[in-house]
Design a protein around this motif. Structure first.
Motif, PDB file in Angstrom:
ATOM      1  N   LEU B 184       9.615   2.710  -0.226  1.00  0.00           N
ATOM      2  CA  LEU B 184       8.879   2.566  -1.477  1.00  0.00           C
ATOM      3  C   LEU B 184       7.799   1.491  -1.360  1.00  0.00           C
ATOM      4  CD1 LEU B 184       8.710   3.218  -4.573  1.00  0.00           C
ATOM      5  CD2 LEU B 184      10.151   1.211  -4.894  1.00  0.00           C
ATOM      6  N   LEU B 185       8.189   0.341  -0.809  1.00  0.00           N
ATOM      7  CA  LEU B 185       7.241  -0.761  -0.656  1.00  0.00           C
ATOM      8  C   LEU B 185       6.010  -0.304   0.118  1.00  0.00           C
ATOM      9  CD1 LEU B 185       9.113  -4.015   0.389  1.00  0.00           C
ATOM     10  CD2 LEU B 185       7.896  -3.532  -1.715  1.00  0.00           C
ATOM     11  N   PHE B 186       6.239   0.305   1.286  1.00  0.00           N
ATOM     12  CA  PHE B 186       5.108   0.667   2.133  1.00  0.00           C
ATOM     13  C   PHE B 186       4.333   1.843   1.560  1.00  0.00           C
ATOM     14  CE2 PHE B 186       7.452  -1.910   5.131  1.00  0.00           C
ATOM     15  CZ  PHE B 186       6.431  -2.607   5.740  1.00  0.00           C
ATOM     16  N   ARG B 187       5.044   2.781   0.936  1.00  0.00           N
ATOM     17  CA  ARG B 187       4.329   3.907   0.355  1.00  0.00           C
ATOM     18  C   ARG B 187       3.359   3.417  -0.713  1.00  0.00           C
ATOM     19  NH1 ARG B 187       4.695   8.793  -3.510  1.00  0.00           N
ATOM     20  NH2 ARG B 187       4.392   7.063  -4.947  1.00  0.00           N
ATOM     21  N   ASN B 188       3.849   2.528  -1.583  1.00  0.00           N
ATOM     22  CA  ASN B 188       2.969   2.017  -2.637  1.00  0.00           C
ATOM     23  C   ASN B 188       1.819   1.208  -2.064  1.00  0.00           C
ATOM     24  OD1 ASN B 188       4.556   3.262  -4.456  1.00  0.00           O
ATOM     25  ND2 ASN B 188       5.425   1.408  -5.361  1.00  0.00           N
ATOM     26  N   PHE B 189       2.106   0.458  -1.000  1.00  0.00           N
ATOM     27  CA  PHE B 189       1.040  -0.337  -0.397  1.00  0.00           C
ATOM     28  C   PHE B 189      -0.033   0.574   0.204  1.00  0.00           C
ATOM     29  CE2 PHE B 189      -0.808  -2.418   3.345  1.00  0.00           C
ATOM     30  CZ  PHE B 189      -1.377  -3.508   2.733  1.00  0.00           C
ATOM     31  N   TYR B 190       0.407   1.581   0.969  1.00  0.00           N
ATOM     32  CA  TYR B 190      -0.579   2.460   1.614  1.00  0.00           C
ATOM     33  C   TYR B 190      -1.307   3.305   0.590  1.00  0.00           C
ATOM     34  CZ  TYR B 190       1.302   1.027   6.088  1.00  0.00           C
ATOM     35  OH  TYR B 190       1.672   0.280   7.164  1.00  0.00           O
ATOM     36  N   ALA B 191      -0.616   3.655  -0.490  1.00  0.00           N
ATOM     37  CA  ALA B 191      -1.276   4.457  -1.519  1.00  0.00           C
ATOM     38  C   ALA B 191      -2.369   3.656  -2.215  1.00  0.00           C
ATOM     39  CB  ALA B 191      -0.259   4.941  -2.546  1.00  0.00           C
ATOM     40  N   SER B 192      -2.254   2.315  -2.151  1.00  0.00           N
ATOM     41  CA  SER B 192      -3.269   1.491  -2.806  1.00  0.00           C
ATOM     42  C   SER B 192      -4.487   1.260  -1.908  1.00  0.00           C
ATOM     43  CB  SER B 192      -2.676   0.139  -3.207  1.00  0.00           C
ATOM     44  OG  SER B 192      -2.471  -0.648  -2.057  1.00  0.00           O
ATOM     45  N   LEU B 193      -4.368   1.626  -0.632  1.00  0.00           N
ATOM     46  CA  LEU B 193      -5.527   1.470   0.258  1.00  0.00           C
ATOM     47  C   LEU B 193      -6.515   2.601  -0.024  1.00  0.00           C
ATOM     48  CD1 LEU B 193      -3.867   0.661   3.704  1.00  0.00           C
ATOM     49  CD2 LEU B 193      -4.910  -0.907   2.088  1.00  0.00           C
ATOM     50  N   PRO B 194      -7.817   2.342   0.204  1.00  0.00           N
ATOM     51  CA  PRO B 194      -8.774   3.430  -0.022  1.00  0.00           C
ATOM     52  C   PRO B 194      -8.537   4.575   0.971  1.00  0.00           C
ATOM     53  CG  PRO B 194      -9.835   1.516   0.964  1.00  0.00           C
ATOM     54  CD  PRO B 194      -8.461   1.103   0.593  1.00  0.00           C
ATOM     55  N   ARG B 195      -8.496   5.757   0.453  1.00  0.00           N
ATOM     56  CA  ARG B 195      -8.227   6.899   1.310  1.00  0.00           C
ATOM     57  C   ARG B 195      -9.341   7.116   2.325  1.00  0.00           C
ATOM     58  NH1 ARG B 195      -4.494  10.667   1.727  1.00  0.00           N
ATOM     59  NH2 ARG B 195      -5.269  12.244   3.145  1.00  0.00           N
ATOM     60  N   GLU B 196     -10.553   6.664   1.981  1.00  0.00           N
ATOM     61  CA  GLU B 196     -11.676   6.819   2.924  1.00  0.00           C
ATOM     62  C   GLU B 196     -11.362   6.182   4.263  1.00  0.00           C
ATOM     63  OE1 GLU B 196     -11.931   5.832  -0.135  1.00  0.00           O
ATOM     64  OE2 GLU B 196     -13.509   6.952  -1.158  1.00  0.00           O
ATOM     65  N   LEU B 197     -10.590   5.106   4.199  1.00  0.00           N
ATOM     66  CA  LEU B 197     -10.241   4.398   5.420  1.00  0.00           C
ATOM     67  C   LEU B 197      -9.504   5.332   6.375  1.00  0.00           C
ATOM     68  CD1 LEU B 197     -10.106   1.574   6.675  1.00  0.00           C
ATOM     69  CD2 LEU B 197      -7.906   1.312   5.576  1.00  0.00           C
ATOM     70  N   PHE B 198      -8.536   6.032   5.820  1.00  0.00           N
ATOM     71  CA  PHE B 198      -7.759   6.972   6.622  1.00  0.00           C
ATOM     72  C   PHE B 198      -8.648   8.125   7.090  1.00  0.00           C
ATOM     73  CE2 PHE B 198      -5.328  10.967   6.546  1.00  0.00           C
ATOM     74  CZ  PHE B 198      -4.500  10.739   7.620  1.00  0.00           C
ATOM     75  N   ASN B 199      -9.475   8.641   6.164  1.00  0.00           N
ATOM     76  CA  ASN B 199     -10.361   9.737   6.536  1.00  0.00           C
ATOM     77  C   ASN B 199     -11.289   9.334   7.667  1.00  0.00           C
ATOM     78  OD1 ASN B 199      -9.271  11.438   4.664  1.00  0.00           O
ATOM     79  ND2 ASN B 199     -10.770  10.953   3.067  1.00  0.00           N
ATOM     80  N   ALA B 200     -11.828   8.124   7.566  1.00  0.00           N
ATOM     81  CA  ALA B 200     -12.744   7.654   8.611  1.00  0.00           C
ATOM     82  C   ALA B 200     -12.030   7.596   9.950  1.00  0.00           C
ATOM     83  CB  ALA B 200     -13.282   6.275   8.233  1.00  0.00           C
ATOM     84  N   ALA B 201     -10.793   7.088   9.946  1.00  0.00           N
ATOM     85  CA  ALA B 201     -10.055   6.984  11.198  1.00  0.00           C
ATOM     86  C   ALA B 201      -9.770   8.365  11.769  1.00  0.00           C
ATOM     87  CB  ALA B 201      -8.747   6.219  10.962  1.00  0.00           C
ATOM     88  N   ARG B 202      -9.508   9.313  10.904  1.00  0.00           N
ATOM     89  CA  ARG B 202      -9.240  10.665  11.403  1.00  0.00           C
ATOM     90  C   ARG B 202     -10.491  11.289  11.964  1.00  0.00           C
ATOM     91  NH1 ARG B 202      -6.173  14.985   8.039  1.00  0.00           N
ATOM     92  NH2 ARG B 202      -6.296  16.085  10.007  1.00  0.00           N
ATOM     93  N   VAL B 203     -11.612  11.090  11.256  1.00  0.00           N
ATOM     94  CA  VAL B 203     -12.873  11.646  11.735  1.00  0.00           C
ATOM     95  C   VAL B 203     -13.217  11.052  13.088  1.00  0.00           C
ATOM     96  CG1 VAL B 203     -15.343  11.694  11.279  1.00  0.00           C
ATOM     97  CG2 VAL B 203     -13.739  12.183   9.443  1.00  0.00           C
TER      98      VAL B 203
END
Lengths: 319, 306, 363
Positions: B184-203
């Motif tokens: 729960l702790l980590f899910r909430n933390f990662y959900a609060s990060l901008p999703r663009e960050l993840f998208n950029a890393a995937r791209v």
């Protein structure tokens, strides 16, 4: 680090166009699956085997005549009939309810008062907060033993006050079956009301400060401001705190073991202890699991309305 | 307007012009407020203070029944006895055995459950798989269910694979029951990060584990700290799991403490008992006082664990 | 007799001074706007008047009463906040009447006042709704209504329109102005960082910066005769043009000179006469510059080219440039002139401002 990330973000739109067509997106998602599944496998196993599996197993055992070792016959609700005819279990249930009502009410009132008073721009706010919360860092075992000693009738608080000249002073809750439960409540409140304070203080700090100004200009007294305006605003946090406390009540075990061992007699027995005793000491697995199932149902009864109210309609983010 | 004009309020205050800071009147309310806060502080401090005093007194002083009195002849003998020679049943090796057992349980339990929680939270936040959120919901709900519901089947399972009453068993149990809150702790933390960050890393070509190890974990320091604090205090303060799964050789400090205090034969040595109790409480208290704000964040987020 | 009189008030938060021996007098029935960038102390001053922040030093008087030490509720003020600060979980009616009920006002009186305020703000149909069911504009109307029912002599507004979108802001601004016209005896003090609000609403504007009042004057004077460089630059959009130069007196009469461009200052009203040869900053608003096509006027500033034209609907902003010098000129019509065209500009000395570049003060 930060600049690198922003740079990556800037680069994103150009490439995302390339990956947009539906076919390649679907293929990309399929490609990621193995590693994701691998990562989530432990969670799936824990949920399936422990949370669901063990729970079902326990419920199943409660319908058997298992004694020391499990047997897998089916005796219907016999164990439950026996359970609700068992004086010790009935006392346990009653204790849980009495403890629960007193403990939750006291924690909420004290926690709310502390939160509100600490919010009055008092001096040494940090120090006071630290003092109110530190018991929560301690285990129930340490809490129970500390209070057991403090309330020790022969050498503890009662004796010390008498030594100081108040000969008729009586405070021997632990020695008396009628009052021992209240001693548990006292220790429980000592351990948990700091938590309520922290939760509610976070709520208070989220209240628009202009509201307080408006209330002062309107001439609304402070107590009325907190009762009529703030209390409804932090209602959800009070509910959350209540649920947490209620769950702690059902789980109550360590504190009893450390402080009273269920005594005097069976005056402070609780369901969790009843289960442990019957599973691991009295070799009555059938009865123990039936009691455990009753605990499960109790928790679900507390939890379901709350979860439904909180996530049912909006599927929002948890806690 | 000149000072010659004496206003009605001025007159009411005996001619003194209201000027500058409002005088700090100690109103009844303010006094009551501090009185309440102070007595509350006393209520919270007293048991711990008594515990500490008692642990520093010889038994003769304790028998006089003056628990509030400062020790006349302060001594650390009770502490030494509690650490090295207090008896649980027949063995008299002190609480140090429990201390080291707790440390041995703590280290692998915390590392494993934090890493697993981070991995789960990351997967749940960024790699949606059908059904994963249902799993997570069940896991979270499971955190509210009392241990008693799971214990007996778990004991059967563990003994059938031979890890019941072993270090591996107790560590595994802590990982299992720590999983909901850690996830729960980590899910909430990662959900609060901008999703663009993840998208950029995937791209940029990152895969599941590359993104986790190179992008997400390095950013997770704050939540890692909270998770570690939460799990260290949680595991350290555990009683029921250690009692049930650790086995005679690995009993954690809380269980050992309870055995020392509550099953002493003959005369009870309250000073030794209290010294052992203080020693057991010292680890989580030290974490609490050192980490302060982080601890508060942890319990606020982890209050579900209960 | 001033309705509000602030005398030598100083306020500090910890070691950080927020107001420094500030004094201001507000006449009864006046609409005063405190205008300034964030952190200038304007909100603090307003809160001090309301009694929500204690002063460190100085006095605050309302009429004949010294209210420096009085509780907010006893000062006879009403206040409207940026965040509306409506009591949640209470209907609009309860919001309006809560303070009166606390003061044990008669029931009929409460109803009458609520009805009057609701009618004045046209929120009768909202009386039984909760704040959460209202739009931003409606919420702020209710907040103003809550102030109205108090029948206060002094109204304090703390950036009441800053949370609203542009259209609503215009609407409510008109509403507030109308309110002030109807309640002619009521003194209103209004904090904003929006100069349009300040210029449209105020009888007088106090422009604040760095804990001090920079200029206290009616809007027209603030706009036309700014007291210093800060006020000149802060008020007015598009911004005033500034040109660095010198004051000279070639044949007795004072002239502003920047390079080979000159501006005769015969028509300029000096606040204080500068010595010839001293440095000066000329400030001219875009609408006070005229554009000449052909070369008949010798005093015109030449050598500039049109750089960019910004059509703004009714008029256009024309940016004229020559090397370092850029002047914005407001011209009627859309696209009145093509970029690249050579222009000659005529500046109106009577409506220009001159400042001492060192002190920033008006000359």
């Amino acid at each position: 680090m930060h600049t690198m990330l922003t740079k990556e973000r800037e680069r994103l739109p150009v490439r995302v166009d390339v990956a947009t067509p539906a076919g390649s997106a679907r293929r990309a998602r399929r490609r990621i699956r193995p590693s994701t599944l691998f990562a989530l496998a432990p969670m799936a196993v824990v949920v399936g085997v422990v949370y669901l599996g063990a729970m079902a197993w326990t419920v199943r055992l409660s319908t058997t005549s298992s004694k020391l070792l499990p047997t897998y016959d089916f005796v219907g609700l016999d164990q439950y009939e026996r359970l609700f005819a068992n004086a010790r279990f009935l006392v346990s249930l009653q204790n849980m309810v009495v403890f629960g009502v007193l403990f939750i009410a006291a924690c909420l009132v004290l926690g709310f008062l502390l939160a509100v008073l600490i919010d009055q721009r008092v001096k040494a706010e940090g120090l006071l907060r630290t003092i109110y919360l530190y018991p929560h860092a301690l285990s129930f075992i340490v809490t129970g033993l500390a209070w057991q000693w403090f309330l020790n009738p022969e050498l503890g608080l009662q004796r010390a006050v008498r030594e100081a000249g108040f000969e008729s002073f009586a405070f021997a809750w632990l020695a008396d079956g009628e009052t021992a439960l209240y001693a548990l409540v006292l220790a429980g409140v000592w351990q948990s009301s700091g938590l309520v304070m922290v939760i509610l203080l976070a709520g208070l700090r989220g209240v628009d400060p202009d509201l307080w100004k408006a209330a002062r200009v309107d001439g609304i007294p402070a107590w009325r401001y907190y009762l009529s305006i703030v209390l409804p605003l932090i209602g959800p946090m009070i509910v959350t705190a209540t649920v947490l406390l209620a769950i702690a009540v059902v789980k109550l075990y360590d504190l009893v073991v450390a402080m009273t061992k269920g005594g005097p007699g069976i005056a402070t027995e609780v369901p969790a202890k009843f289960v442990m005793d019957h599973l691991f000491e009295r070799a009555n697995v059938g009865l123990g699991t039936a009691a455990a199932t009753v605990m499960l149902v109790t928790v679900l009864a507390v939890l379901t309305p709350w979860l439904y109210a909180r996530y049912g309609s909006t599927s929002g983010r948890p806690a | 307007m000149t000072s010659a004009v004496v206003t009605s309020t001025d007159r009411a205050r005996g001619g003194i012009t209201a000027r500058g800071r409002r005088p700090r009147r100690l109103t009844a309310g303010r006094i009551g407020l501090y009185a309440f806060l102070a007595s509350a502080a006393l209520f919270f401090l007293l048991p711990a203070w008594i515990m500490l005093l008692t642990s520093l007194k010889p038994m003769e002083e304790i028998r006089q029944g003056t628990i509030f009195a400062l020790p006349l002849a302060p001594t650390l003998e009770a502490w030494a006895a509690a650490w090295g020679s207090a008896c649980t049943g027949l063995t008299c090796e002190g609480i140090s055995v429990g201390f080291w057992n707790s440390v041995r349980i703590l280290v692998p339990s915390v590392i494993l459950s934090v890493l697993l929680g981070a991995l789960n939270g990351y997967a749940l936040s960024f790699w949606p798989v059908r059904g994963a959120n249902v799993l997570f919901a069940i896991l979270l709900a499971g955190a509210f269910v009392p241990y008693q519901v799971f214990l007996y089947p778990l004991v059967r399972m563990f003994s059938s694979v031979g890890i019941y009453n072993s270090l591996a068993g107790i560590v595994l149990v802590h990982v299992i029951f720590g999983m909901p809150i850690m996830t729960l702790l980590f899910r909430n933390f990662y959900a609060s990060l901008p999703r663009e960050l993840f998208n950029a890393a995937r791209v940029d070509g990152g895969g599941f584990f590359t993104i986790f190890l190179r992008v997400m974990l390095p950013m997770s320091t704050p939540i890692l700290v909270v998770a570690v604090i939460l799990q260290v205090t949680g595991v350290w303060n555990d009683f029921i799991l250690g009692l049930t799964f650790a086995g005679r050789e690995n009993l954690p400090m809380t269980v050992q403490l309870n055995n020392i205090v509550n099953s002493t034969h003959g005369v009870r040595l309250y000073n030794v008992d209290m010294a052992a109790t203080v020693l057991t409480g010292v680890v989580p208290l030290a974490i609490y006082f050192v980490t302060g704000r982080w601890f508060v964040r942890g319990i606020a987020a982890g209050a579900v664990k209960g | 007799m001033a309705a509000v009189s602030v005398r030598d008030v100083s306020i500090a938060f910890g070691s950080m001074p927020v107001l420094d021996r500030l004094s201001i007098e507000v006449a009864a029935g006046e609409f005063l706007v405190l205008l300034g960038p964030s952190g200038c102390g304007k909100s603090t001053l307003l809160n001090a008047m309301a009694g929500l922040i204690d002063v460190e030093d100085g006095e605050i008087h309302f009429g004949e009463r010294n209210v420096t030490w009085e509780e907010p509720k006893d000062r006879g003020v009403a206040m409207v906040f940026q965040s509306y600060a409506l009591y949640p979980r209470m209907s609009v009616r309860e919001n309006l009447s809560f303070g009166l009920r606390m003061a044990r006002t008669q029931k009929a009186e409460i109803e009458a006042r609520v009805a009057r305020a609701a009618a004045m703000l046209q929120i009768e149909h909202l009386l039984d709704r909760r704040p959460s069911e209202l739009s931003g504009g409606q919420r702020q109307r209710v907040a103003i209504g809550r102030a109205l029912v108090r029948d206060a002599d002094i109204f304090l507004f703390d950036e009441p329109l800053s949370n609203l979108d542009a259209q609503l802001r215009n609407e409510l601004r008109v509403e507030i102005k109308r309110l002030h016209q109807r309640l002619a005896d009521t003194t209103m003090i209004y904090v904003t960082h929006d100069q349009i609000e300040a210029l449209t609403l105020a009888d007088r504007v106090a422009v604040m910066k760095d804990r001090r009042i920079q200029q206290l004057a009616p809007p027209a004077e603030i706009y036309n005769r700014p007291a210093n460089l800060f006020v000149a630059g802060f008020v007015g959009s598009p911004r005033m043009n500034f040109v660095e130069g010198r004051i000279e007196a070639p044949d007795g009469a004072l002239v502003f000179r920047a390079g080979d461009r000159r501006l005769a200052l015969d028509a300029y009203e000096f606040a204080r006469r500068p010595a010839p040869g001293s440095a000066a900053t000329l400030g001219v608003r875009p609408e006070h510059i005229g554009v000449l096509e052909a070369g008949e006027d010798v005093h015109a500033w030449s050598g500039l080219h049109v750089d960019i034209v910004e059509p703004m609907g009714a008029d256009s902003l024309v940016w004229c440039r020559d090397g370092e010098t850029t002047l914005a000129v407001r011209m009627a019509g859309e696209k009145p002139i093509a970029p690249g065209a050579a222009v000659r500009l005529v500046l109106d000395p009577a409506r220009a401002s001159l400042f001492d570049p060192a002190s920033g003060e008006r000359l």
